[in-house]
Scaffold this motif. Structure first.
Motif, PDB file in Angstrom:
ATOM      1  N   GLN A 181       0.661  -1.150   0.086  1.00 56.61           N
ATOM      2  CA  GLN A 181      -0.096  -0.452   0.448  1.00 56.61           C
ATOM      3  C   GLN A 181       1.175   1.496   0.094  1.00 56.61           C
ATOM      4  OE1 GLN A 181      -3.810  -0.215  -0.305  1.00 56.61           O
ATOM      5  NE2 GLN A 181      -2.747  -2.616  -0.544  1.00 56.61           N
ATOM      6  N   GLU A 182      -0.172   2.070  -0.376  1.00 58.46           N
ATOM      7  CA  GLU A 182       0.920   3.982  -0.963  1.00 58.46           C
ATOM      8  C   GLU A 182       2.080   3.610  -0.728  1.00 58.46           C
ATOM      9  OE1 GLU A 182       1.253   4.487   3.598  1.00 58.46           O
ATOM     10  OE2 GLU A 182      -2.028   4.491   3.749  1.00 58.46           O
ATOM     11  N   ARG A 183       2.108   3.010  -2.080  1.00 56.22           N
ATOM     12  CA  ARG A 183       3.692   3.307  -2.539  1.00 56.22           C
ATOM     13  C   ARG A 183       3.304   4.774  -4.189  1.00 56.22           C
ATOM     14  NH1 ARG A 183       8.087  -0.576  -2.711  1.00 56.22           N
ATOM     15  NH2 ARG A 183       7.473  -0.936  -0.528  1.00 56.22           N
ATOM     16  N   LEU A 184       2.707   5.495  -3.952  1.00 56.13           N
ATOM     17  CA  LEU A 184       2.172   6.209  -5.220  1.00 56.13           C
ATOM     18  C   LEU A 184       1.723   7.789  -4.511  1.00 56.13           C
ATOM     19  CD1 LEU A 184       2.611   7.324  -8.061  1.00 56.13           C
ATOM     20  CD2 LEU A 184       0.191   7.320  -8.242  1.00 56.13           C
ATOM     21  N   ALA A 185       2.821   8.700  -4.290  1.00 56.22           N
ATOM     22  CA  ALA A 185       2.324   9.875  -3.745  1.00 56.22           C
ATOM     23  C   ALA A 185       1.886  10.700  -5.185  1.00 56.22           C
ATOM     24  CB  ALA A 185       3.587  10.527  -2.778  1.00 56.22           C
ATOM     25  N   THR A 186       0.763  11.411  -4.500  1.00 60.85           N
ATOM     26  CA  THR A 186       1.031  12.985  -6.011  1.00 60.85           C
ATOM     27  C   THR A 186       0.374  13.339  -5.776  1.00 60.85           C
ATOM     28  OG1 THR A 186      -1.330  11.998  -6.893  1.00 60.85           O
ATOM     29  CG2 THR A 186      -0.086  10.940  -7.675  1.00 60.85           C
ATOM     30  N   ALA A 187       0.811  14.650  -6.187  1.00 60.21           N
ATOM     31  CA  ALA A 187      -0.045  16.259  -6.459  1.00 60.21           C
ATOM     32  C   ALA A 187       0.453  16.884  -7.462  1.00 60.21           C
ATOM     33  CB  ALA A 187       1.109  16.368  -5.477  1.00 60.21           C
ATOM     34  N   ASP A 188      -0.081  18.252  -7.362  1.00 61.43           N
ATOM     35  CA  ASP A 188      -0.169  19.008  -8.680  1.00 61.43           C
ATOM     36  C   ASP A 188       0.405  20.054  -7.928  1.00 61.43           C
ATOM     37  OD1 ASP A 188      -1.397  17.203 -10.111  1.00 61.43           O
ATOM     38  OD2 ASP A 188      -3.779  18.666 -10.236  1.00 61.43           O
ATOM     39  N   ILE A 189       1.279  21.205  -8.619  1.00 63.30           N
ATOM     40  CA  ILE A 189       1.987  22.399  -8.605  1.00 63.30           C
ATOM     41  C   ILE A 189       1.729  23.420  -9.671  1.00 63.30           C
ATOM     42  CG2 ILE A 189       3.534  21.510  -6.878  1.00 63.30           C
ATOM     43  CD1 ILE A 189       5.437  21.940  -9.254  1.00 63.30           C
ATOM     44  N   ASP A 190       1.092  24.413  -9.535  1.00 62.24           N
ATOM     45  CA  ASP A 190       1.204  25.907 -10.547  1.00 62.24           C
ATOM     46  C   ASP A 190       2.632  26.289 -10.787  1.00 62.24           C
ATOM     47  OD1 ASP A 190      -0.160  28.165 -12.072  1.00 62.24           O
ATOM     48  OD2 ASP A 190       0.946  28.790 -10.690  1.00 62.24           O
ATOM     49  N   VAL A 191       2.783  26.592 -11.663  1.00 63.68           N
ATOM     50  CA  VAL A 191       4.431  26.553 -12.489  1.00 63.68           C
ATOM     51  C   VAL A 191       3.847  27.956 -13.861  1.00 63.68           C
ATOM     52  CG1 VAL A 191       6.973  26.504 -13.335  1.00 63.68           C
ATOM     53  CG2 VAL A 191       5.429  24.516 -12.014  1.00 63.68           C
ATOM     54  N   GLY A 192       3.954  29.090 -13.433  1.00 64.49           N
ATOM     55  CA  GLY A 192       3.754  29.986 -14.684  1.00 64.49           C
ATOM     56  C   GLY A 192       2.497  30.197 -14.951  1.00 64.49           C
ATOM     57  N   GLY A 193       0.963  29.222 -13.907  1.00 61.15           N
ATOM     58  CA  GLY A 193      -0.027  29.590 -15.091  1.00 61.15           C
ATOM     59  C   GLY A 193       0.076  27.854 -15.186  1.00 61.15           C
ATOM     60  N   VAL A 194       1.278  26.735 -15.331  1.00 60.31           N
ATOM     61  CA  VAL A 194       1.048  25.658 -15.932  1.00 60.31           C
ATOM     62  C   VAL A 194       0.963  25.121 -14.839  1.00 60.31           C
ATOM     63  CG1 VAL A 194       2.405  23.790 -16.984  1.00 60.31           C
ATOM     64  CG2 VAL A 194       2.345  26.312 -17.887  1.00 60.31           C
ATOM     65  N   THR A 195      -0.416  23.876 -14.848  1.00 58.51           N
ATOM     66  CA  THR A 195      -0.476  22.494 -14.117  1.00 58.51           C
ATOM     67  C   THR A 195       0.635  21.802 -13.709  1.00 58.51           C
ATOM     68  OG1 THR A 195      -2.686  23.481 -13.298  1.00 58.51           O
ATOM     69  CG2 THR A 195      -1.858  21.208 -13.059  1.00 58.51           C
ATOM     70  N   VAL A 196       1.732  21.155 -13.289  1.00 56.63           N
ATOM     71  CA  VAL A 196       2.681  20.089 -13.725  1.00 56.63           C
ATOM     72  C   VAL A 196       2.055  19.247 -12.559  1.00 56.63           C
ATOM     73  CG1 VAL A 196       4.848  19.644 -13.272  1.00 56.63           C
ATOM     74  CG2 VAL A 196       4.181  21.578 -13.963  1.00 56.63           C
ATOM     75  N   HIS A 197       1.788  17.893 -12.510  1.00 60.60           N
ATOM     76  CA  HIS A 197       1.464  16.776 -12.363  1.00 60.60           C
ATOM     77  C   HIS A 197       2.713  16.456 -11.871  1.00 60.60           C
ATOM     78  CE1 HIS A 197      -2.742  17.305 -14.013  1.00 60.60           C
ATOM     79  NE2 HIS A 197      -2.282  17.108 -14.960  1.00 60.60           N
ATOM     80  N   LEU A 198       2.495  16.008 -10.310  1.00 57.77           N
ATOM     81  CA  LEU A 198       4.130  15.139  -9.833  1.00 57.77           C
ATOM     82  C   LEU A 198       2.788  13.782  -9.161  1.00 57.77           C
ATOM     83  CD1 LEU A 198       5.169  17.653  -6.746  1.00 57.77           C
ATOM     84  CD2 LEU A 198       5.133  18.291  -9.765  1.00 57.77           C
ATOM     85  N   GLY A 199       4.294  12.912  -9.304  1.00 59.07           N
ATOM     86  CA  GLY A 199       4.149  11.260  -9.116  1.00 59.07           C
ATOM     87  C   GLY A 199       5.179  10.660  -8.394  1.00 59.07           C
TER      88      GLY A 199
END
Length: 319
Positions: A181-199
């Motif tokens: 379990q719990e082997r994938l952490a994800t979130a989003d960040i804003d970079v100059g108006g671009v949403t970048v997905h993190l994994g």
């Protein structure tokens, strides 16, 4: 005696090459480690074939030598075709520095040193795996990285962790399979108006039945409904030349961040296997990747990468 040695060399090389070419028939999970070691095995097979030629098996040994060299060249082609294209950076492009490191879960003696390394790295994003040694230093890390997933944020458990200097939105901790379990952490960040997905992904070892392939497919299934650029990094327990890794990169239109350094095992140094990766969507511009010089007591070397995020909206990019 020479004939017997030549025959033994030819037999061993033939078996090795047979195992490698099985990838063209099917992706057998039992051969997962073999596929990750494809270049190493091909080079050793070439040396074995050359020895067979020297010992007198000139015709068959030469044939095996050509086959081994062909496999080695094909392996380099596999790595080359997922290399990033270099772009001139458009005005307004922002560059992110990422650290990705499996620090080894029982490496508590080096937790403080690793925390100091992270803070001094100047990275914008940090992906940590088997992060339990950093639990006593979470508050110290929070001064430099106020945004976090894992180890007390979203979940209490310390394994996969994302640290960020930028605000994180939609943070999650997910399972890639029922194995762990719990082997994938994800979130989003804003970079100059671009949403970048993190994994940040910690994929199971390839000899655990077919879990490795299934977890890569689960990762793709999570990514597909979320358009926009991705930065996926972590411990994949396989080289990018493995069949299921190649399928993952192609399926999700990603590239590496450059020619990948060996990260495991640490005792092998530059002759090890690159099983830790930083992958990015092709809409991003991968600038560089490097191995952290010291392993800090881990059985993996960490990676640093620089990734350029072009500004939102139409732009002209020269190749």
């Amino acid at each position: 005696m020479k004939n017997n040695l030549a025959a033994a060399c030819c037999t061993l090389v033939s078996v090795a090459l047979f195992l490698l070419v099985l990838r063209f028939v099917a992706d057998f999970w039992l051969l997962g480690i073999v596929y990750s070691l494809q270049l190493h095995i091909a080079v050793l097979a070439a040396l074995g074939a050359l020895l067979a030629v020297i010992l007198g098996a000139r015709r068959f040994g030469s044939l095996l030598l050509v086959a081994a060299l062909a496999v080695a060249l094909f392996t380099l082609h596999l790595e080359n075709r997922i290399q990033p294209k270099q772009h001139a950076l458009a005005a307004g492009t922002q560059t992110l520095k990422l650290v990705s490191f499996n620090i080894l879960g029982n490496n508590r003696a080096n937790g403080g040193r690793i925390a100091d390394m992270i803070v001094s790295s100047g990275a914008d994003l940090v992906y940590i795996f088997e992060s339990a040694p950093l639990r006593p230093y979470v508050d110290t890390l929070a001064k430099a990285y106020p945004y976090r997933v894992g180890c007390g944020a979203v979940v209490a458990f310390c394994d996969v962790m994302i640290l960020s200097k930028r605000p994180l939105s939609d943070p999650r901790m997910l399972a890639l399979s029922d194995l762990r379990q719990e082997r994938l952490a994800t979130a989003d960040i804003d970079v100059g108006g671009v949403t970048v997905h993190l994994g940040a992904a910690h994929v199971s070892k390839p000899y655990f039945d077919a879990y490795h392939t299934q977890e890569l497919e689960a990762l793709s299934a999570f990514m597909h409904p979320r358009p926009g650029p991705w930065i996926i990094a972590g411990d994949f327990n396989a080289a990018a030349i493995a069949p299921d890794m190649q399928a993952f990169v192609r399926r999700d239109a990603m590239t590496t961040t450059g020619w990948e350094p060996a990260t495991w095992p640490t005792w092998a140094g530059p002759f090890g296997v690159p099983i830790d990766h930083v992958f990015v969507s092709k809409s991003l511009s991968a600038r560089s990747i490097a191995r952290i010089p010291e392993a800090y007591g881990s059985n993996h070397y960490g990676l640093t990468a620089e990734i350029a995020v072009p500004p939102a909206g139409p732009q002209s990019i020269s190749r």
